[in-house]
Design an enzyme around this catalytic site. Structure first.
Site, short mmCIF file in Angstrom:
data_model
loop_
_atom_site.label_atom_id
_atom_site.label_comp_id
_atom_site.label_asym_id
_atom_site.label_seq_id
_atom_site.Cartn_x
_atom_site.Cartn_y
_atom_site.Cartn_z
N GLY A 284 0.79 -1.23 -0.16
CA GLY A 284 -0.01 -0.21 0.08
C GLY A 284 0.66 1.43 -0.10
N GLU A 331 4.45 -6.30 0.37
CA GLU A 331 3.88 -6.51 -0.98
C GLU A 331 3.60 -5.15 -1.68
OE1 GLU A 331 -0.04 -8.10 0.17
OE2 GLU A 331 1.05 -9.99 1.10
N PRO A 332 4.47 -4.41 -2.20
CA PRO A 332 4.47 -3.42 -3.01
C PRO A 332 3.95 -3.53 -4.15
CG PRO A 332 6.74 -4.00 -3.14
CD PRO A 332 5.96 -4.91 -2.00
N ARG A 334 1.60 -0.73 -6.58
CA ARG A 334 1.48 0.57 -7.01
C ARG A 334 2.85 1.09 -7.01
NH1 ARG A 334 -2.83 3.64 -6.32
NH2 ARG A 334 -3.77 2.20 -4.58
N ARG A 375 -10.11 5.18 -12.09
CA ARG A 375 -9.52 5.53 -10.85
C ARG A 375 -10.25 7.18 -10.46
NH1 ARG A 375 -5.31 6.74 -9.17
NH2 ARG A 375 -5.79 5.93 -6.85
N TYR A 379 -12.37 6.68 -7.52
CA TYR A 379 -11.75 7.13 -6.08
C TYR A 379 -11.76 8.64 -6.08
CZ TYR A 379 -10.14 2.27 -6.19
OH TYR A 379 -10.30 0.67 -5.99
N CYS A 406 -19.81 7.86 -22.60
CA CYS A 406 -21.19 8.61 -22.39
C CYS A 406 -21.31 8.58 -21.10
CB CYS A 406 -22.13 7.78 -23.29
SG CYS A 406 -23.77 8.70 -23.55
N TYR A 436 -3.44 -0.20 -11.34
CA TYR A 436 -4.90 -0.27 -11.23
C TYR A 436 -5.45 0.57 -12.45
CZ TYR A 436 -3.28 -1.87 -6.70
OH TYR A 436 -2.82 -2.76 -5.73
#
Length: 478
Positions: A284, A331-332, A334, A375, A379, A406, A436
Site C-alpha cells: 500500500g 507487498e508493493p 503500485r 480511478r 476514487y 457517454c 490499477y
C-alpha cells in the site's frame, strides 16, 4: 468535497485550480517524481521514453496506449529488494512480493522473477499468468477473500509458497483439497488489525467494517490459528498477514498494525508452542500522482519498517526463547508499477464551456477515458498530464481532460495547466497509470482496451496487444 448543498456553483473555489496546483512558470516542465526515469523531451519538445519518442509510438501502436518504461519498472523492483534487504538483514530477513493486482501480464511476471522478487496473486487468472511466465511456484502467494475450490486446487497443484486464508470456510476448503491431493498446504492467516489507514474509504482494508480477514478484536484471528493447527497433516501454518490499505505516505499505520500482529504472534507461541516463521506487513505504499504527493523512497520505507519491527519485538523480548523474529514480507504493487507507466492519448476536441458568474471551463477530450482509467471516477483520484507531441510557448490554460465515453463522470485529469494552444491532433501523456488502470479497465461503450507497449534501449514492443472489435464480437454468442 467538490460540491455544495446549494449547488456546485456555490462551492468555494469552484471553477479554479485546487490548492495544491500552482500556476506554472513553465507549462512544459516535467516534474521528475511523476515520470519514469528515462522520460525526457527532445529538441522539438516531444516526450521520449527509453529513447523512443511518443509520436513514433503513437504512429506505430496507436492511441490510447499504456507505455511502460521497462528499465524504470525493473529499477523500482530492484530498489525494493535491495533497500529492504540491508536494514532487515539483522532483523530476520525480508521477502518482497510484487502485488500482481496492480498490473500483471506474462512480461511483467518475468521482469519480477528476473529481479528476484516474489509474486502475490489474488485469482486463478493471475496465477495462470504466473504459470504461463514460468514464475517459480515457491515464490508465489495466493490471496483473495473468496477463493474457489478450483483456484485452491490450481494453487496447490502448482505448489505455491503460501495461501493467505481469509475465512473459516476457506480453512475447511483448503484442508479438503490438500487431503485429496495428498499435500500439505502452506497457509497464512489474514488478520484485520483494526487500523484505519488515512486513505480513500474503498482502499482502506484493515478497519473492522470490511470484507477482508479475521478480526483481531473479536478473537476470530486467534480462532483461525487454532483451527489451522488442528489440521497439522494437511495445513502448514506459516504465519500472520495484514494489509492496512493503499496509497499510504507514512509508516505510522504500519507501526500500530505490526504491534498488534506481533502481539498475536507472541500469543500463538505462548499458547501453542508454535514459532511461526513468517509475518507479512502488506503493502500500500503511495506514489506521486501530482505535485502534492510526497511518497517515501524504498530506502526510507525499509529503514523505518525494519526499525519498528525491531522495536516491537524488543518490547516482547527480542531474541528470547519463545519470541524469535519471523521473516518479514511486504507487498508493493503500485509503488513499482505505477510510476513506470504513462498513458498516451490523442486530443479529439477542445471545448470552452461558460459556467456563468464569469467562470469558464476548458474541456480537452481524448480518445480514451474511464474504460482505461476508472480511478478518477471510482476514487476521486487526481492525475497530472502534459502536452507530449510538440513544444509550445503558449500561456498556461487551466483545463479538464475528459474521455470519450457517454458519462459525465468520464474524467481523466480533473485539473491541469496545459498550453493555451492545445488542439485536436496533439498528444497528451498522463503519468502514474501503471497501477490499477489496465487491471481495472473495461470495455465500456464497447471500447476495445488499449495495448501495453514496453520501451527499453531505443526499442518499443507490445507486451499486451490492443483489443479489437472482433475480440468484442467474439464474446457475443447471441
Amino acid at each position: 468535497m467538490r460540491a455544495h448543498e446549494a449547488g456546485a456553483l456555490h462551492a468555494e473555489g469552484y471553477g479554479g485550480p485546487p490548492h495544491w496546483l500552482p500556476w506554472p512558470s513553465d507549462v512544459m516542465e516535467l516534474l521528475p517524481q511523476l515520470w519514469p526515469q528515462t522520460v525526457r523531451r527532445d529538441g522539438s519538445g516531444r516526450l521520449e521514453v527509453g529513447g523512443v519518442d511518443v509520436v513514433t509510438i503513437a504512429r506505430e501502436f496507436g492511441t490510447a496506449a499504456y507505455v511502460v518504461d521497462e528499465e524504470d519498472f525493473r529499477a523500482r523492483a530492484r530498489a525494493f529488494r535491495e533497500d529492504f534487504a540491508a536494514p532487515f538483514e539483522a532483523v530476520g530477513g525480508v521477502d518482497v512480493y510484487y502485488a500482481g493486482k496492480a498490473f500483471l501480464c506474462s512480461a511483467i511476471a518475468r521482469w519480477v522473477a528476473d529481479e528476484g522478487l516474489c509474486l502475490d496473486v489474488c485469482s486463478g487468472g493471475e496465477l495462470a499468468v504466473a504459470q504461463r511466465a514460468g514464475f517459480p511456484a515457491e515464490r508465489i502467494g495466493l490471496h483473495g477473500n473468496n477463493k474457489s475450490l478450483a483456484e485452491i486446487q490450481q494453487a496447490l497443484e502448482y505448489g505455491v509458497g503460501r495461501i493467505v486464508v481469509d475465512s473459516f470456510e476457506e480453512i475447511d476448503r483448503i484442508a479438503a483439497v490438500a487431503t485429496e491431493l495428498g499435500v500439505r498446504a502452506p497457509v497464512m492467516v489474514r488478520v484485520t488489525v483494526g487500523v484505519e489507514a488515512h486513505t480513500h474509504e474503498f482502499i482502506a482494508t484493515a478497519h473492522e467494517d470490511q470484507k477482508f480477514g479475521f478480526s483481531l478484536a473479536g478473537g476470530h484471528a486467534a480462532e483461525a490459528v487454532e483451527r489451522i493447527l488442528a489440521h497439522p497433516q494437511v495445513l502448514d501454518l506459516r504465519g500472520l498477514h495484514s494489509h492496512i490499505g493503499s496509497q499510504i505516505f507514512d509508516t505510522s499505520g504500519f507501526e500500530v498494525s505490526a504491534r498488534r500482529l506481533i502481539a498475536l504472534h507472541a500469543q500463538v507461541a505462548e499458547r501453542h508452542g508454535v514459532h511461526l516463521p513468517e509475518m507479512d506487513l502488506g503493502g500500500g505504499f503511495g506514489i506521486a500522482y501530482t505535485s502534492e504527493h510526497t511518497p517515501l523512497s524504498p530506502r526510507e520505507l525499509g529503514e523505518q519498517l525494519a526499525d519498528l519491527v525491531r522495536r516491537e519485538f524488543k518490547g516482547i523480548g527480542d531474541g528470547a526463547p519463545g519470541t524469535p523474529v519471523p521473516r518479514i514480507s511486504i507487498e508493493p504493487g503500485r509503488a513499482i508499477a505505477g510510476p513506470s507507466t504513462f498513458t498516451l492519448y490523442e486530443v479529439g476536441t477542445v471545448k470552452d464551456v461558460d459556467l456563468g458568474h464569469g467562470l469558464k471551463r476548458t474541456y480537452v477530450s481524448v480518445d480514451g477515458g474511464m474504460s482505461d482509467n476508472v480511478r478518477t471516477a471510482l476514487y476521486d483520484a487526481d492525475y497530472s498530464c502534459t502536452l507530449a507531441s510538440r513544444h509550445s510557448d503558449a500561456a498556461p490554460r487551466l483545463a479538464r481532460v475528459v474521455g470519450r465515453h457517454c458519462e459525465s463522470g468520464d474524467i481523466v485529469v480533473m485539473d491541469e495547466y496545459l498550453p493555451d494552444d492545445i488542439a485536436a491532433g496533439d498528444l497528451i501523456a498522463v503519468p502514474g497509470t501503471g497501477a490499477y488502470c489496465r487491471s481495472l479497465s473495461s470495455q465500456y461503450n464497447h471500447t476495445p482496451r488499449p495495448p501495453v507497449v514496453a520501451v527499453r534501449g531505443g526499442e518499443a514492443r507490445v507486451v499486451v496487444r490492443r483489443e479489437t472489435v472482433d475480440d468484442l464480437l467474439a464474446l457475443d454468442v447471441g
